[in-house]
Structure formats: C-alpha cells, structure tokens
Design a protein around this motif. Structure first.
Motif, mmCIF file in Angstrom:
data_model
loop_
_atom_site.group_PDB
_atom_site.id
_atom_site.type_symbol
_atom_site.label_atom_id
_atom_site.label_comp_id
_atom_site.label_asym_id
_atom_site.label_seq_id
_atom_site.Cartn_x
_atom_site.Cartn_y
_atom_site.Cartn_z
ATOM 1 N N GLY A 46 31.742 21.236 -19.973
ATOM 2 C CA GLY A 46 31.304 20.999 -18.606
ATOM 3 C C GLY A 46 30.628 19.664 -18.395
ATOM 4 N N TYR A 47 30.652 18.807 -19.401
ATOM 5 C CA TYR A 47 29.923 17.547 -19.293
ATOM 6 C C TYR A 47 30.528 16.604 -18.263
ATOM 7 N N ASP A 48 31.837 16.604 -18.156
ATOM 8 C CA ASP A 48 32.461 15.704 -17.185
ATOM 9 C C ASP A 48 32.005 16.029 -15.768
ATOM 10 N N ASP A 49 31.979 17.327 -15.465
ATOM 11 C CA ASP A 49 31.537 17.732 -14.132
ATOM 12 C C ASP A 49 30.056 17.426 -13.931
ATOM 13 N N LEU A 50 29.258 17.685 -14.965
ATOM 14 C CA LEU A 50 27.826 17.402 -14.878
ATOM 15 C C LEU A 50 27.575 15.918 -14.635
ATOM 16 N N LEU A 51 28.242 15.071 -15.420
ATOM 17 C CA LEU A 51 28.043 13.626 -15.266
ATOM 18 C C LEU A 51 28.534 13.138 -13.908
ATOM 19 N N SER A 52 29.581 13.756 -13.412
ATOM 20 C CA SER A 52 30.073 13.381 -12.086
ATOM 21 C C SER A 52 29.030 13.670 -11.014
ATOM 22 N N ARG A 53 28.363 14.825 -11.141
ATOM 23 C CA ARG A 53 27.344 15.184 -10.161
ATOM 24 C C ARG A 53 26.101 14.304 -10.314
ATOM 25 N N ILE A 54 25.762 13.971 -11.541
ATOM 26 C CA ILE A 54 24.634 13.062 -11.767
ATOM 27 C C ILE A 54 24.928 11.690 -11.173
ATOM 28 N N ASP A 55 26.151 11.198 -11.398
ATOM 29 C CA ASP A 55 26.530 9.895 -10.841
ATOM 30 C C ASP A 55 26.505 9.920 -9.316
ATOM 31 N N SER A 56 26.961 11.021 -8.742
ATOM 32 C CA SER A 56 26.946 11.133 -7.285
ATOM 33 C C SER A 56 25.524 11.135 -6.747
ATOM 34 N N ALA A 57 24.641 11.872 -7.430
ATOM 35 C CA ALA A 57 23.253 11.941 -6.984
ATOM 36 C C ALA A 57 22.559 10.591 -7.113
ATOM 37 N N SER A 58 22.863 9.851 -8.190
ATOM 38 C CA SER A 58 22.195 8.567 -8.406
ATOM 39 C C SER A 58 22.667 7.511 -7.422
ATOM 40 N N SER A 59 23.825 7.743 -6.824
ATOM 41 C CA SER A 59 24.364 6.752 -5.889
ATOM 42 C C SER A 59 24.074 7.096 -4.433
ATOM 43 N N ILE A 60 23.224 8.115 -4.199
ATOM 44 C CA ILE A 60 22.870 8.451 -2.820
ATOM 45 C C ILE A 60 22.189 7.254 -2.177
ATOM 46 N N SER A 61 22.720 6.811 -1.097
ATOM 47 C CA SER A 61 22.237 5.600 -0.450
ATOM 48 C C SER A 61 21.140 5.907 0.551
ATOM 49 N N THR A 62 20.529 4.832 1.029
ATOM 50 C CA THR A 62 19.511 4.979 2.074
ATOM 51 C C THR A 62 20.096 5.640 3.306
ATOM 52 N N SER A 63 21.331 5.310 3.630
ATOM 53 C CA SER A 63 21.970 5.892 4.810
ATOM 54 C C SER A 63 22.190 7.387 4.638
ATOM 55 N N MET A 64 22.451 7.824 3.391
ATOM 56 C CA MET A 64 22.640 9.254 3.147
ATOM 57 C C MET A 64 21.325 10.003 3.319
ATOM 58 N N VAL A 65 20.239 9.447 2.797
ATOM 59 C CA VAL A 65 18.932 10.073 2.987
ATOM 60 C C VAL A 65 18.586 10.119 4.474
ATOM 61 N N LYS A 66 18.914 9.057 5.184
ATOM 62 C CA LYS A 66 18.676 9.049 6.640
ATOM 63 C C LYS A 66 19.474 10.155 7.321
ATOM 64 N N ALA A 67 20.704 10.381 6.848
ATOM 65 C CA ALA A 67 21.514 11.463 7.418
ATOM 66 C C ALA A 67 20.858 12.823 7.188
ATOM 67 N N PHE A 68 20.295 13.017 5.991
ATOM 68 C CA PHE A 68 19.564 14.255 5.715
ATOM 69 C C PHE A 68 18.389 14.405 6.683
#
Length: 335
Positions: A46-68
């Motif tokens: 399951g490491y590939d999926d885990l790393l994919s989610r970690i990479d996605s989380a680390s790339s959350i931009s300022t605009s994404m936080v603003k959307a939240f």
C-alpha cells in the motif's frame, strides 16, 4: 474447503470465523471482508497509494486552503439564516475532507494552514450539533477542534473551542465545571488574543457564572467584557472569523445574563439589542425573544412574556433549533 470458498467469494466469512482470522492475520474486519479476503497475511503493497496521498497533501496550495475556508463560511452563513438541521451531511463531508488532508500532511508548513481551517470548521460543526441537540457529537467536534488548534499552534482558536465547549457542560447541568473550563480557556489565551475574543470569553464566563449562581463573579466578568469590547459597529474579528461581537451584540448578551440573575435592567438592555439586531441572524433572534420572555417572567409580566415566547417558538421552528425550542418549552411551563 472454507478457505477456497472464501478466496473465490463463493461463501461469506461468518462472524465466528472472522474473529479467528482477524487475530491470525492481523487485519481489520473491513480489510478481511472487503479489501483482502485471503488466508495469507496481506502483502505490504500500500505504499504507492500512501505516498500518493502524502504528495497530494503536501502540495495543497493557498488557494485550496482558501476554498476550504470559503466552504466553512458558506456553511456558517446558511446556518445563521436557516439553522443547522439541513446542513449535517454537508458539514460531515466538509470535516472529512479537511481531516483527510491533515492526516496525510507531513511537515508543519503543510499541516498548519489545514489544521487552522479544520479548527474553525470543527467549532462551527460543534455549535451546530449543540443547536440540534446532538451533544455527544458536539463534544467530539470540540475535541477535534482543540486538537487541530494545537496542531496549528493557534491559541485563539483553542481558547474559542474551549469556551464554546463549556456550554455543553452548562446545558448538561455542570455549569460550575463549565466556568472552570472557560477560565482555563482564558489562561490558555493569556493577553495574546484580540480584544474582541477576550470580550467574548468574559461574556461567556459571565453567562456560565449566572447559571452557576456565582453572582459577584458574573458581575465582574460582565464589567470586564464591556470594558474590553472594541468600539464601533464592526462585529467580525478578522483574526478569529468565528467571532461576531460588537457593542450591540454584547448588549443582548448582557441582557440575557441579567435576565438569568433576575435583574430589572435586563428588559431595557434586551429591547435595545432587538432594535439594532441584524435580521439575518435568525437563530440568534429566536434566542433574543426567548431572553426577553425570561426577563418579563422575572418581573411577572406574563402577557409580554407569552408574546415573545410565541415569536421565539416560530423562529426556532424555522431554523430547527432544538436548543432554543427546549428553552421555550421550559419557560412556557412557568406561564
């Protein structure tokens, strides 16, 4: 034979065998029944999926936080005008998305903005749960808000969550414990918070002291709130968006507290607040009419109290506010 049938999905795993297999294989029930239905231990793939989610989380931009945060603001506005009852599914999904983003963010630079957004959203969700009568859900949301605030290193958000959580204790009949919690929130904040938030915490302390029968402490906290609130009509704290408080709002809050104490001045203060209240705060308006009914009852003015209770009941039903309807019902019994 059973193993072959389980592997080929020709026979479901019974609860009896599932309990044995979970202990043997070290898997959860969901993994056993859904993701993997094999008799051998799951392969660590399951490491590939885990790393994919970690990479996605680390790339959350300022605009994404603003959307939240924009989504939280939309839910806050809808709640203010229509009540919380119709927003449960939307809020649940919103919190789940924020929690998921935070769970897979690794470094503080990625975690803090998401944690701050989660703290604000969880506090809103908790207050909505209180209003809907779901007290255990409210408590859990406040605990989530506090954890997120600590993760974000945001003492203002932490203090606000603690202050609101004190109302769960008060509504449960533990008002003295609620006083202790809101005072702990004030100690947590210290002098670092904004004047508007400090005024909010003092007003909350005053209300909880009134419920606990701590009259002198209540008066002192009210005076502290009145002396701390910034002047002018602005009610939104730019550094703490969950807080709506100005002199007019505080006058209504003061009237509510004085009404709890049976003070003659409560009626004057509450009518003054009613005259200037923002009409979009529908649930708060229901609370204000309930406060007025309570103040009139303290003066044995039953006709006036009944008039405000009718209006409060109408607005509480419109917003689906279980908490306000409970207050109305309790006061109606005194007529």
């Amino acid at each position: 034979m059973y193993v072959s049938e389980w592997e080929n999905e020709r026979r479901p795993i019974s609860d009896r065998y599932a309990a044995i297999l979970r202990n043997l294989l070290g898997v959860t029930d969901a993994e056993l029944r859904g993701v993997t239905q094999k008799s051998a231990p799951p392969v660590a793939d399951g490491y590939d999926d885990l790393l994919s989610r970690i990479d996605s989380a680390s790339s959350i931009s300022t605009s994404m936080v603003k959307a939240f945060n924009d989504q939280t603001e939309l839910l806050r506005t809808m709640d203010r005008q229509m009540g919380a009852a119709s927003l449960v599914d939307q809020m649940t999904g919103h919190l789940a998305a924020l929690e998921d983003a935070l769970n897979f963010a690794v470094l503080p630079s990625a975690r803090r903005p998401v944690a701050l957004a989660l703290a604000g959203a969880s506090t809103l969700a908790a207050w909505q749960a209180i209003d809907s009568g779901a007290v255990e859900r409210a408590w859990r949301h406040y605990e989530l808000a506090k954890r997120a605030a600590r993760d974000a290193e945001a003492p203002m958000y932490l203090a606000h969550a603690m202050g609101e959580q004190a109302y769960v204790l008060c509504d449960a009949g533990r008002s003295a414990l609620g006083v202790d919690l809101v005072r702990d929130a004030q100690r947590t904040l210290g002098r670092s918070g904004t004047p508007r938030l400090r005024a909010w915490l003092s007003a909350a302390e005053a209300e909880l002291c009134a419920h606990a029968g701590m009259v002198d402490d209540c008066q002192h906290a009210l005076e502290e709130a009145m002396s701390t609130i910034p002047p002018g009509p602005e009610d939104r704290d730019p550094d703490m968006l969950s807080i709506f408080l100005n002199g007019a709002h505080l006058a209504r809050w003061r009237g509510n507290v004085l009404g709890l104490l049976g003070d003659e001045e409560a009626v004057t203060s509450l009518y003054g607040a009613l005259d200037v209240m923002d009409p979009t705060f529908v649930r708060a308006r229901a609370g204000l009419h309930t406060d007025l009914a309570q103040a009139h009852l303290a003066r044995a003015e039953h006709d006036e109290a009944n008039t405000h209770l009718r209006q409060a009941r109408l607005l509480a039903s419109r917003t689906g506010s279980v908490r306000q309807r409970r207050r109305v019902d309790l006061l109606s019994e005194r007529l």
